[in-house]
Design a protein around this motif. Structure first.
Motif, PDB file in Angstrom:
ATOM      1  N   CYS A  37       0.848  -1.193   0.000  1.00 41.71           N
ATOM      2  CA  CYS A  37       0.000   0.000   0.000  1.00 41.71           C
ATOM      3  C   CYS A  37       0.881   1.238   0.000  1.00 41.71           C
ATOM      4  O   CYS A  37       1.845   1.330   0.769  1.00 41.71           O
ATOM      5  N   VAL A  38       0.548   2.191  -0.860  1.00 45.79           N
ATOM      6  CA  VAL A  38       1.245   3.471  -0.903  1.00 45.79           C
ATOM      7  C   VAL A  38       0.225   4.552  -0.593  1.00 45.79           C
ATOM      8  O   VAL A  38      -0.784   4.671  -1.286  1.00 45.79           O
ATOM      9  N   ASN A  39       0.487   5.326   0.462  1.00 44.94           N
ATOM     10  CA  ASN A  39      -0.443   6.378   0.860  1.00 44.94           C
ATOM     11  C   ASN A  39       0.013   7.704   0.270  1.00 44.94           C
ATOM     12  O   ASN A  39       1.077   8.218   0.620  1.00 44.94           O
ATOM     13  N   LEU A  40      -0.791   8.254  -0.638  1.00 43.25           N
ATOM     14  CA  LEU A  40      -0.496   9.516  -1.308  1.00 43.25           C
ATOM     15  C   LEU A  40      -1.339  10.666  -0.762  1.00 43.25           C
ATOM     16  O   LEU A  40      -1.366  11.749  -1.346  1.00 43.25           O
ATOM     17  N   GLY A  41      -2.034  10.421   0.345  1.00 47.72           N
ATOM     18  CA  GLY A  41      -2.899  11.444   0.916  1.00 47.72           C
ATOM     19  C   GLY A  41      -2.112  12.582   1.551  1.00 47.72           C
ATOM     20  O   GLY A  41      -1.090  12.353   2.192  1.00 47.72           O
ATOM     21  N   ILE A  42      -2.606  13.795   1.370  1.00 43.37           N
ATOM     22  CA  ILE A  42      -1.994  14.985   1.976  1.00 43.37           C
ATOM     23  C   ILE A  42      -3.096  15.804   2.629  1.00 43.37           C
ATOM     24  O   ILE A  42      -4.021  16.282   1.955  1.00 43.37           O
ATOM     25  N   GLY A  43      -3.003  15.959   3.946  1.00 39.19           N
ATOM     26  CA  GLY A  43      -4.010  16.713   4.680  1.00 39.19           C
ATOM     27  C   GLY A  43      -4.163  18.124   4.163  1.00 39.19           C
ATOM     28  O   GLY A  43      -3.184  18.787   3.820  1.00 39.19           O
ATOM     29  N   GLY A  44      -5.415  18.588   4.096  1.00 40.07           N
ATOM     30  CA  GLY A  44      -5.701  19.943   3.633  1.00 40.07           C
ATOM     31  C   GLY A  44      -5.877  20.074   2.144  1.00 40.07           C
ATOM     32  O   GLY A  44      -6.206  21.165   1.653  1.00 40.07           O
ATOM     33  N   SER A  45      -5.700  18.977   1.405  1.00 43.50           N
ATOM     34  CA  SER A  45      -5.767  19.058  -0.059  1.00 43.50           C
ATOM     35  C   SER A  45      -7.191  19.248  -0.561  1.00 43.50           C
ATOM     36  O   SER A  45      -8.127  18.598  -0.101  1.00 43.50           O
ATOM     37  N   THR A  46      -7.340  20.129  -1.520  1.00 42.62           N
ATOM     38  CA  THR A  46      -8.570  20.225  -2.310  1.00 42.62           C
ATOM     39  C   THR A  46      -8.428  19.299  -3.514  1.00 42.62           C
ATOM     40  O   THR A  46      -7.354  18.713  -3.738  1.00 42.62           O
ATOM     41  N   ALA A  47      -9.467  19.198  -4.313  1.00 41.01           N
ATOM     42  CA  ALA A  47      -9.373  18.396  -5.535  1.00 41.01           C
ATOM     43  C   ALA A  47      -8.318  18.964  -6.477  1.00 41.01           C
ATOM     44  O   ALA A  47      -7.571  18.222  -7.117  1.00 41.01           O
ATOM     45  N   ALA A  48      -8.233  20.299  -6.545  1.00 40.19           N
ATOM     46  CA  ALA A  48      -7.223  20.928  -7.415  1.00 40.19           C
ATOM     47  C   ALA A  48      -5.819  20.618  -6.927  1.00 40.19           C
ATOM     48  O   ALA A  48      -4.915  20.327  -7.723  1.00 40.19           O
ATOM     49  N   ASP A  49      -5.612  20.667  -5.599  1.00 37.88           N
ATOM     50  CA  ASP A  49      -4.307  20.332  -5.031  1.00 37.88           C
ATOM     51  C   ASP A  49      -3.931  18.898  -5.367  1.00 37.88           C
ATOM     52  O   ASP A  49      -2.792  18.603  -5.748  1.00 37.88           O
ATOM     53  N   CYS A  50      -4.883  18.005  -5.194  1.00 37.07           N
ATOM     54  CA  CYS A  50      -4.644  16.585  -5.446  1.00 37.07           C
ATOM     55  C   CYS A  50      -4.307  16.345  -6.915  1.00 37.07           C
ATOM     56  O   CYS A  50      -3.400  15.566  -7.230  1.00 37.07           O
ATOM     57  N   ALA A  51      -5.023  17.004  -7.812  1.00 40.59           N
ATOM     58  CA  ALA A  51      -4.757  16.839  -9.247  1.00 40.59           C
ATOM     59  C   ALA A  51      -3.336  17.278  -9.585  1.00 40.59           C
ATOM     60  O   ALA A  51      -2.623  16.604 -10.351  1.00 40.59           O
ATOM     61  N   ARG A  52      -2.907  18.424  -9.026  1.00 46.41           N
ATOM     62  CA  ARG A  52      -1.546  18.909  -9.274  1.00 46.41           C
ATOM     63  C   ARG A  52      -0.501  17.962  -8.678  1.00 46.41           C
ATOM     64  O   ARG A  52       0.531  17.684  -9.293  1.00 46.41           O
ATOM     65  N   HIS A  53      -0.786  17.493  -7.489  1.00 42.64           N
ATOM     66  CA  HIS A  53       0.125  16.582  -6.801  1.00 42.64           C
ATOM     67  C   HIS A  53       0.336  15.308  -7.636  1.00 42.64           C
ATOM     68  O   HIS A  53       1.480  14.890  -7.883  1.00 42.64           O
ATOM     69  N   LEU A  54      -0.745  14.705  -8.072  1.00 45.26           N
ATOM     70  CA  LEU A  54      -0.644  13.466  -8.847  1.00 45.26           C
ATOM     71  C   LEU A  54       0.065  13.685 -10.180  1.00 45.26           C
ATOM     72  O   LEU A  54       0.821  12.831 -10.648  1.00 45.26           O
ATOM     73  N   ALA A  55      -0.175  14.843 -10.790  1.00 50.21           N
ATOM     74  CA  ALA A  55       0.452  15.129 -12.088  1.00 50.21           C
ATOM     75  C   ALA A  55       1.971  15.226 -11.973  1.00 50.21           C
ATOM     76  O   ALA A  55       2.683  15.049 -12.966  1.00 50.21           O
ATOM     77  N   SER A  56       2.460  15.492 -10.759  1.00 45.01           N
ATOM     78  CA  SER A  56       3.904  15.633 -10.561  1.00 45.01           C
ATOM     79  C   SER A  56       4.585  14.300 -10.239  1.00 45.01           C
ATOM     80  O   SER A  56       5.807  14.244 -10.119  1.00 45.01           O
ATOM     81  N   LEU A  57       3.795  13.255 -10.077  1.00 45.01           N
ATOM     82  CA  LEU A  57       4.339  11.945  -9.716  1.00 45.01           C
ATOM     83  C   LEU A  57       4.405  11.035 -10.938  1.00 45.01           C
ATOM     84  O   LEU A  57       3.530  11.096 -11.810  1.00 45.01           O
ATOM     85  N   HIS A  58       5.410  10.174 -10.969  1.00 50.09           N
ATOM     86  CA  HIS A  58       5.593   9.284 -12.118  1.00 50.09           C
ATOM     87  C   HIS A  58       5.965   7.887 -11.630  1.00 50.09           C
ATOM     88  O   HIS A  58       7.149   7.535 -11.552  1.00 50.09           O
ATOM     89  N   PRO A  59       4.956   7.076 -11.305  1.00 50.42           N
ATOM     90  CA  PRO A  59       5.237   5.738 -10.773  1.00 50.42           C
ATOM     91  C   PRO A  59       5.845   4.820 -11.827  1.00 50.42           C
ATOM     92  O   PRO A  59       5.527   4.921 -13.018  1.00 50.42           O
ATOM     93  N   ASP A  60       6.711   3.932 -11.380  1.00 52.65           N
ATOM     94  CA  ASP A  60       7.309   2.946 -12.272  1.00 52.65           C
ATOM     95  C   ASP A  60       6.475   1.680 -12.356  1.00 52.65           C
ATOM     96  O   ASP A  60       6.517   0.964 -13.358  1.00 52.65           O
ATOM     97  N   ALA A  61       5.735   1.386 -11.284  1.00 49.77           N
ATOM     98  CA  ALA A  61       4.923   0.166 -11.233  1.00 49.77           C
ATOM     99  C   ALA A  61       3.449   0.511 -11.387  1.00 49.77           C
ATOM    100  O   ALA A  61       3.020   1.633 -11.122  1.00 49.77           O
ATOM    101  N   GLY A  62       2.680  -0.469 -11.823  1.00 55.10           N
ATOM    102  CA  GLY A  62       1.241  -0.286 -11.960  1.00 55.10           C
ATOM    103  C   GLY A  62       0.518  -0.666 -10.682  1.00 55.10           C
ATOM    104  O   GLY A  62       0.924  -1.578  -9.962  1.00 55.10           O
TER     105      GLY A  62
END
Length: 235
Positions: A37-62
């Protein structure tokens, strides 16, 4: 963020991602029957914050599954969630999140917006219901699983909770209990042998066709709902 990036970089194929705000963050990394399990949650995030956060990540595994909790910070009154433009922006931001997650994960689960305490004043209870319906509609259009793990503590359609909240009025009193429900949900819907692959993100989840219908599984307390198409919304 460095800790999240490191966890994602070392995640094995087939992990489960918990995504969103503090409701995701406070789940920790529960045991999904041997799946990492990988927890990507960040307290205080709005949907816009979450979208930006995920866009900056590049996982190697599915990922086998991604579970999204979002909306609690979008319904703050100072954000004017009662305005149509705010609700439309929320829908578009969640759509961007789902585009990213659809490239990472084989299955995506989206939680309803949790109810709030009737003693709180900083969040809009009507928006709890309205934004939940936005999430439900997006799932119906794209074929993702919408679920409501908070159904048992809701006071009808008021947007308020009957019990089960921390004294701050928007966090839960029992996150280990919520984690157990999420593990049960994923275990019911994901085959043990399912092997994920990373795909190119789609242009919009609203253009996807449903891949599976929602069902209720025996005595499981999680509630699944029939979904309806979402209308196209632009921010």
């Amino acid at each position: 963020m460095p800790i999240i990036r490191a966890a994602l970089r070392t995640a094995p194929n087939g992990y489960v991602a918990l995504v969103g705000d503090s409701h995701a963050e406070f789940l920790g990394t529960p045991d999904f029957g041997g799946r990492s399990c990988v927890n990507l949650g960040i307290g205080g995030s709005t949907a816009a914050d979450c979208a930006r956060h995920l866009a900056s990540l590049h996982p190697d595994a599915g990922a086998t599954a991604a579970v999204l909790f979002v909306g609690t910070n979008d319904i703050l009154r100072w954000r004017h969630p009662d305005r149509p433009t705010a609700a439309d922006c929320f829908t578009d931001d969640v759509d961007r999140i789902l585009q990213t997650l659809s490239a990472w994960a084989e299955q995506i689960f989206v939680a309803a917006v949790p109810p709030i305490g009737p003693w709180t004043t900083g969040r809009d209870p009507a928006a709890v219901i309205a934004f939940t319906e936005r999430l439900r509609a997006l799932c119906g259009r794209s074929g993702f699983t919408f679920f409501d793990p908070f159904a048992g503590i809701r006071d009808g359609a008021s947007g308020f909770a009957l019990a089960g909240l921390h004294r701050d009025g928007f966090h839960l009193a029992d996150y280990p209990g919520l984690a157990k429900e999420v593990v049960r949900l994923v275990s019911l819907r994901v085959a043990p042998s399912q092997v994920p692959t990373i795909r190119a993100a789609s242009t919009s989840t609203r253009d996807r066709h449903p891949r599976a219908s929602n069902r209720t599984f025996g005595a499981v307390r999680l509630r699944f709902y029939p979904t309806t198409p979402a209308r196209s919304l632009d921010c």
